[in-house]
Scaffold this active site. Sequence first.
Site, PDB file in Angstrom:
ATOM      1  N   LYS A   1       1.103   1.166  -2.018  1.00 55.95           N
ATOM      2  CA  LYS A   1       0.105   0.383  -1.298  1.00 55.95           C
ATOM      3  C   LYS A   1      -0.859  -0.183  -2.321  1.00 55.95           C
ATOM      4  CE  LYS A   1      -3.942   0.770   0.130  1.00 55.95           C
ATOM      5  NZ  LYS A   1      -4.420  -0.638  -0.006  1.00 55.95           N
TER       6      LYS A   1
ATOM      7  N   GLY B   1      -1.614  -3.523   2.874  1.00 56.99           N
ATOM      8  CA  GLY B   1      -2.373  -3.007   4.007  1.00 56.99           C
ATOM      9  C   GLY B   1      -3.672  -2.390   3.565  1.00 56.99           C
TER      10      GLY B   1
ATOM     11  N   GLY C   1      -6.596   0.714   3.310  1.00 56.77           N
ATOM     12  CA  GLY C   1      -6.563   2.127   2.987  1.00 56.77           C
ATOM     13  C   GLY C   1      -6.621   3.022   4.201  1.00 56.77           C
TER      14      GLY C   1
ATOM     15  N   GLY D   1      -2.737   3.383   3.683  1.00 62.37           N
ATOM     16  CA  GLY D   1      -3.071   4.451   2.748  1.00 62.37           C
ATOM     17  C   GLY D   1      -3.185   5.799   3.439  1.00 62.37           C
TER      18      GLY D   1
ATOM     19  N   GLU E   1      -7.244   9.072 -10.396  1.00 63.56           N
ATOM     20  CA  GLU E   1      -7.977   8.429 -11.493  1.00 63.56           C
ATOM     21  C   GLU E   1      -9.145   7.705 -10.858  1.00 63.56           C
ATOM     22  OE1 GLU E   1      -9.749   6.095 -13.614  1.00 63.56           O
ATOM     23  OE2 GLU E   1      -8.014   4.746 -13.497  1.00 63.56           O
TER      24      GLU E   1
ATOM     25  N   CYS F   1     -13.528   1.131 -14.950  1.00 64.34           N
ATOM     26  CA  CYS F   1     -13.971   2.524 -14.912  1.00 64.34           C
ATOM     27  C   CYS F   1     -14.240   3.067 -16.313  1.00 64.34           C
ATOM     28  CB  CYS F   1     -12.950   3.390 -14.190  1.00 64.34           C
ATOM     29  SG  CYS F   1     -11.264   3.198 -14.807  1.00 64.34           S
TER      30      CYS F   1
ATOM     31  N   GLU G   1     -22.017   4.688 -10.787  1.00 66.03           N
ATOM     32  CA  GLU G   1     -21.124   3.649 -11.286  1.00 66.03           C
ATOM     33  C   GLU G   1     -21.442   2.333 -10.579  1.00 66.03           C
ATOM     34  OE1 GLU G   1     -16.466   3.381 -12.475  1.00 66.03           O
ATOM     35  OE2 GLU G   1     -16.890   4.011 -10.430  1.00 66.03           O
TER      36      GLU G   1
END
Length: 471
Positions: A169, A200, A202, A206, A244, A278, A378
């Site tokens: 996905k 699609g 999440g 997902g 991750e 990231c 972040e």
Amino acid sequence: MRAITKHYIDGAFVESHGRKVMESINPTNQQVLGSVMLGDEEDARRAIGAAKRAFQTYSLTTKRDRLEILRRMHEVTSARIGDFTHAMVSEYGGVSKFASLIVQTGVEAFRQAEKALQSLQLERKWDKTTVLLAPVGVAGLITAWNANALFVCLKTASALAAGCTVVLKPSEMSFLQTQVLLDCLHEAELPNGILNVVNGLGDTVGAELVRNPDVHKISFTGSATVGEKIMRDGAATMKRVTLELGGKSPNILLDDADFGKAIPMALGIAFLNSGQACAAGTRLLVPNSRLDEVKRTIIDAMRAFAVGDPADPKTAVGPMVSKKQYERVQSYIRKGIEEGAEVLVGGEGHPRGLESGNFVKPTVFANVSNDMTIAQEEIFGPVLSVIAYDTVDEAVSIANDSKYGLHAFVSGTDVPRARRVAGQILAGRVVINGMRDDPQAPWGGFKHSGIGREYGAFGIEAFLEPRAILE
């Protein structure tokens, strides 16, 4: 404008069961680029079923069989690097130089997985014991929008190298990039069902991958919040997970660093992928004794970081991927000002002449304390926080004072000393004097930056389970 209405299931492009349509908006000029029919739980279950059937035979393939598949995947994708890059620049707004690098790294992932698999020992023996590293099962791969080609290729290569079958996905914000890859991989004539892709959301596709008992492994790249939910929901079916997640990477400039070189490099690391990375080094830790010099050098060096059309090779910082992301970054810039940080360069609003796109002024805050919001959360935009320290021990303490631990950087002319400092930082990767990659080195994080590792043999092993046979 391209309208995508099909998913890739069991070796064929099939019409979507889900009927919700989403548009891709060019972040540079707000023009509509295309549309996609988003899949639903039924589409996900069809893909999972295909992967489950294919696993019965693909899991029994030899190392030689898988090496040949990886070789073919590298061959067909290598021929389309220009198309991948163009799609990333237009759909995502990635600056051309970075987009090209990301795509090439993604394509190279198939060759790197081939290299790692060749040397990976899948069978180990002693006395009357044999340990086999067996594929874990059907793998659900969920990827982020900021480096789509890399994430898709890397995860797919590792899973297929291990003998797992895949349901992918990709980010719904990257469907045009994904389609270029699918058109390409279809030419590789992979065994039916080993690679299935459903566009699609999440919370539909997902979520089905995470809760479905026929999916045995989830590999996810994205936010820590979603990663936490995957861990909770996947526990019901004992999902193996590789996560991750985010980062707030520190970059320590030691007092013996060559600031004339280190600071422009630090800005490049901070504004990596327009800050939407990231691994971006968004906390710059500098000696208090050289703070004034640092500020002057930053102001001078910022002239090299042009904001504008990502297709222009001279552009260093492109637009944010969406209006929502633009507003998110603006809110953090306002928060930094409210908390008392000094705006050294940049600030709120669009750069002059770029009001029609999702462009942010590359912003550097000085006089930041590590407990400020802009130093802890972040931001995912071109915003750098400069934090002063008095001793190296204090610098290490500040670097580790974060819930994240994905990446870090240390600069100094005394390399053994810099290496000692690097060894004290809680991060999955620490780079000394610059920004480098090793595609066989593990990638992943400590703390809220995730669980597990990717790249090379480490990434393949994440899709394997040891099975002991005793005579």
